[in-house]
Write an enzyme that holds these catalytic residues in place. Sequence first.
Site, PDB file in Angstrom:
ATOM      1  N   SER A 130       0.881  -1.176   0.000  1.00 41.61           N
ATOM      2  CA  SER A 130       0.000   0.000   0.000  1.00 41.61           C
ATOM      3  C   SER A 130       0.917   1.224   0.000  1.00 41.61           C
ATOM      4  CB  SER A 130      -0.831  -0.019   1.290  1.00 41.61           C
ATOM      5  OG  SER A 130      -1.399   1.245   1.550  1.00 41.61           O
ATOM      6  N   TYR A 171      -1.885  -1.503  10.428  1.00 39.50           N
ATOM      7  CA  TYR A 171      -1.886  -1.587   8.958  1.00 39.50           C
ATOM      8  C   TYR A 171      -0.580  -1.035   8.393  1.00 39.50           C
ATOM      9  CZ  TYR A 171      -3.945  -1.311   4.232  1.00 39.50           C
ATOM     10  OH  TYR A 171      -4.220  -1.467   2.886  1.00 39.50           O
TER      11      TYR A 171
HETATM   12  P1  NAD Z   1     -11.700  -6.349   0.032  1.00 37.73           P
HETATM   13  O1  NAD Z   1     -12.283  -6.227   1.392  1.00 37.73           O
HETATM   14  O2  NAD Z   1     -12.519  -5.971  -1.160  1.00 37.73           O
HETATM   15  O3  NAD Z   1     -11.166  -7.834  -0.199  1.00 37.73           O
HETATM   16  C1  NAD Z   1     -10.410  -8.508   0.764  1.00 37.73           C
HETATM   17  C2  NAD Z   1     -10.632 -10.004   0.627  1.00 37.73           C
HETATM   18  O4  NAD Z   1      -9.768 -10.652   1.587  1.00 37.73           O
HETATM   19  C3  NAD Z   1     -12.072 -10.440   0.950  1.00 37.73           C
HETATM   20  O5  NAD Z   1     -12.552 -11.292  -0.084  1.00 37.73           O
HETATM   21  C4  NAD Z   1     -11.926 -11.199   2.268  1.00 37.73           C
HETATM   22  O6  NAD Z   1     -12.848 -12.286   2.408  1.00 37.73           O
HETATM   23  C5  NAD Z   1     -10.486 -11.715   2.168  1.00 37.73           C
HETATM   24  N1  NAD Z   1      -9.919 -12.059   3.475  1.00 37.73           N
HETATM   25  C6  NAD Z   1      -9.972 -11.331   4.618  1.00 37.73           C
HETATM   26  N2  NAD Z   1      -9.369 -12.002   5.615  1.00 37.73           N
HETATM   27  C7  NAD Z   1      -8.916 -13.165   5.082  1.00 37.73           C
HETATM   28  C8  NAD Z   1      -8.211 -14.273   5.604  1.00 37.73           C
HETATM   29  N3  NAD Z   1      -7.871 -14.341   6.894  1.00 37.73           N
HETATM   30  N4  NAD Z   1      -7.907 -15.289   4.770  1.00 37.73           N
HETATM   31  C9  NAD Z   1      -8.267 -15.243   3.465  1.00 37.73           C
HETATM   32  N5  NAD Z   1      -8.948 -14.232   2.927  1.00 37.73           N
HETATM   33  C10 NAD Z   1      -9.260 -13.198   3.723  1.00 37.73           C
HETATM   34  O7  NAD Z   1     -10.342  -5.492   0.101  1.00 37.73           O
HETATM   35  P2  NAD Z   1      -9.371  -4.895  -1.034  1.00 37.73           P
HETATM   36  O8  NAD Z   1      -9.469  -3.424  -0.941  1.00 37.73           O
HETATM   37  O9  NAD Z   1      -9.544  -5.579  -2.334  1.00 37.73           O
HETATM   38  O10 NAD Z   1      -7.955  -5.279  -0.394  1.00 37.73           O
HETATM   39  C11 NAD Z   1      -7.092  -6.265  -0.910  1.00 37.73           C
HETATM   40  C12 NAD Z   1      -5.671  -5.931  -0.490  1.00 37.73           C
HETATM   41  O11 NAD Z   1      -5.304  -4.674  -1.038  1.00 37.73           O
HETATM   42  C13 NAD Z   1      -5.471  -5.815   1.021  1.00 37.73           C
HETATM   43  O12 NAD Z   1      -4.227  -6.401   1.369  1.00 37.73           O
HETATM   44  C14 NAD Z   1      -5.429  -4.323   1.243  1.00 37.73           C
HETATM   45  O13 NAD Z   1      -4.707  -3.984   2.399  1.00 37.73           O
HETATM   46  C15 NAD Z   1      -4.735  -3.880  -0.013  1.00 37.73           C
HETATM   47  N6  NAD Z   1      -4.929  -2.475  -0.360  1.00 37.73           N
HETATM   48  C16 NAD Z   1      -6.174  -1.968  -0.539  1.00 37.73           C
HETATM   49  C17 NAD Z   1      -6.305  -0.619  -0.869  1.00 37.73           C
HETATM   50  C18 NAD Z   1      -7.647  -0.006  -1.074  1.00 37.73           C
HETATM   51  O14 NAD Z   1      -7.711   1.231  -1.085  1.00 37.73           O
HETATM   52  N7  NAD Z   1      -8.711  -0.740  -1.243  1.00 37.73           N
HETATM   53  C19 NAD Z   1      -5.171   0.190  -1.002  1.00 37.73           C
HETATM   54  C20 NAD Z   1      -3.913  -0.368  -0.802  1.00 37.73           C
HETATM   55  C21 NAD Z   1      -3.807  -1.705  -0.492  1.00 37.73           C
END
Ligand code: NAD
Length: 260
Positions: free
Chosen positions: A142, A155
């Site tokens: 991130s 985080y």
């Molecule tokens: P999201 O909530 O849409 O998806 C996350 C997925 O992870 C979900 O399907 C959930 O069921 C799964 N999950 C959660 N805990 C779990 C576990 N213990 N085992 C297996 N699966 C698990 O979130 P997203 O925004 O798509 O995030 C995905 C990644 O991207 C994360 O690592 C997040 O930190 C990172 N990220 C997101 C953003 C953003 O702005 N959305 C920015 C930077 C980084």
Amino acid sequence: MRLKDKIAVVTGAASGIGKEIATAYVREGARVAIADLNLEGAQAAAKTLDNSGTRAMGVAMDVTQEDQVDAGMAQVVKQFGGIDILVSNAGIQIVEPLDQFEFSKWKKLLAIHLDGAFLTTRAALRQMYKQGRGGSVIYMGSVHSKEASVLKAPYVTAKHGLIGLAKVVAKEGAAHGVRANVICPGFVRTPLVEKQIPEQAKELGITEEQVVKTVMLKDTVDGEFTTVQDVAAAAVFFAGFESNALTGQSLVVSHGWFMQ
Ligand code: NAD
């Protein structure tokens, strides 16, 4: 097709960024295992990508559980015949000021991001080393792998930690042709972000619109959210890069919020 016949495991791919990466990988010719806590969601996502089950499969996996990770990866090897790409993407967000952060929540977040990255990496490396045809490990970092924000202590800690892990994998994996890199997105409008807009508004005593404008997108060059497609394009690039020239790196995809 940049990933023709590669076999990929994407964790947390029932939703958001992971789901789009799985979609892009199938489009580029890979076979993709959608590993998620939410098996129903993983299976539904796999079915949308390929109804026959030959190019996409859903796998039940809580990335914090050693037995579930090992069993899930074994299932992928059995069904698809190997692992060439791991995208360690599963993650959550919890926002609270540091002096009020519950220890149990701190541990939960670190377990998903860091234990999950370790356990899936270890299982993938064992398979990649055995296969002897190299591989690509990609971590979902991130902008918070580089910068801090208030309310996000575990985080920010975890996302910085992933860069360290990627560098070690780059060094240890090199002899086996295994590369490791980190993608560092800015804010992307997934369920993870939608949930924290009202939470941040409450903690900071401002409106949801102000959270978007003055917190999330304040330092971008154009006031725009990063999209799941932007992040998936970076994930295809890293996965498709076939030499150790590009390893141990982190790529920020954030509309200029953070500049290296
Ligand atoms: P999201 O909530 O849409 O998806 C996350 C997925 O992870 C979900 O399907 C959930 O069921 C799964 N999950 C959660 N805990 C779990 C576990 N213990 N085992 C297996 N699966 C698990 O979130 P997203 O925004 O798509 O995030 C995905 C990644 O991207 C994360 O690592 C997040 O930190 C990172 N990220 C997101 C953003 C953003 O702005 N959305 C920015 C930077 C980084």
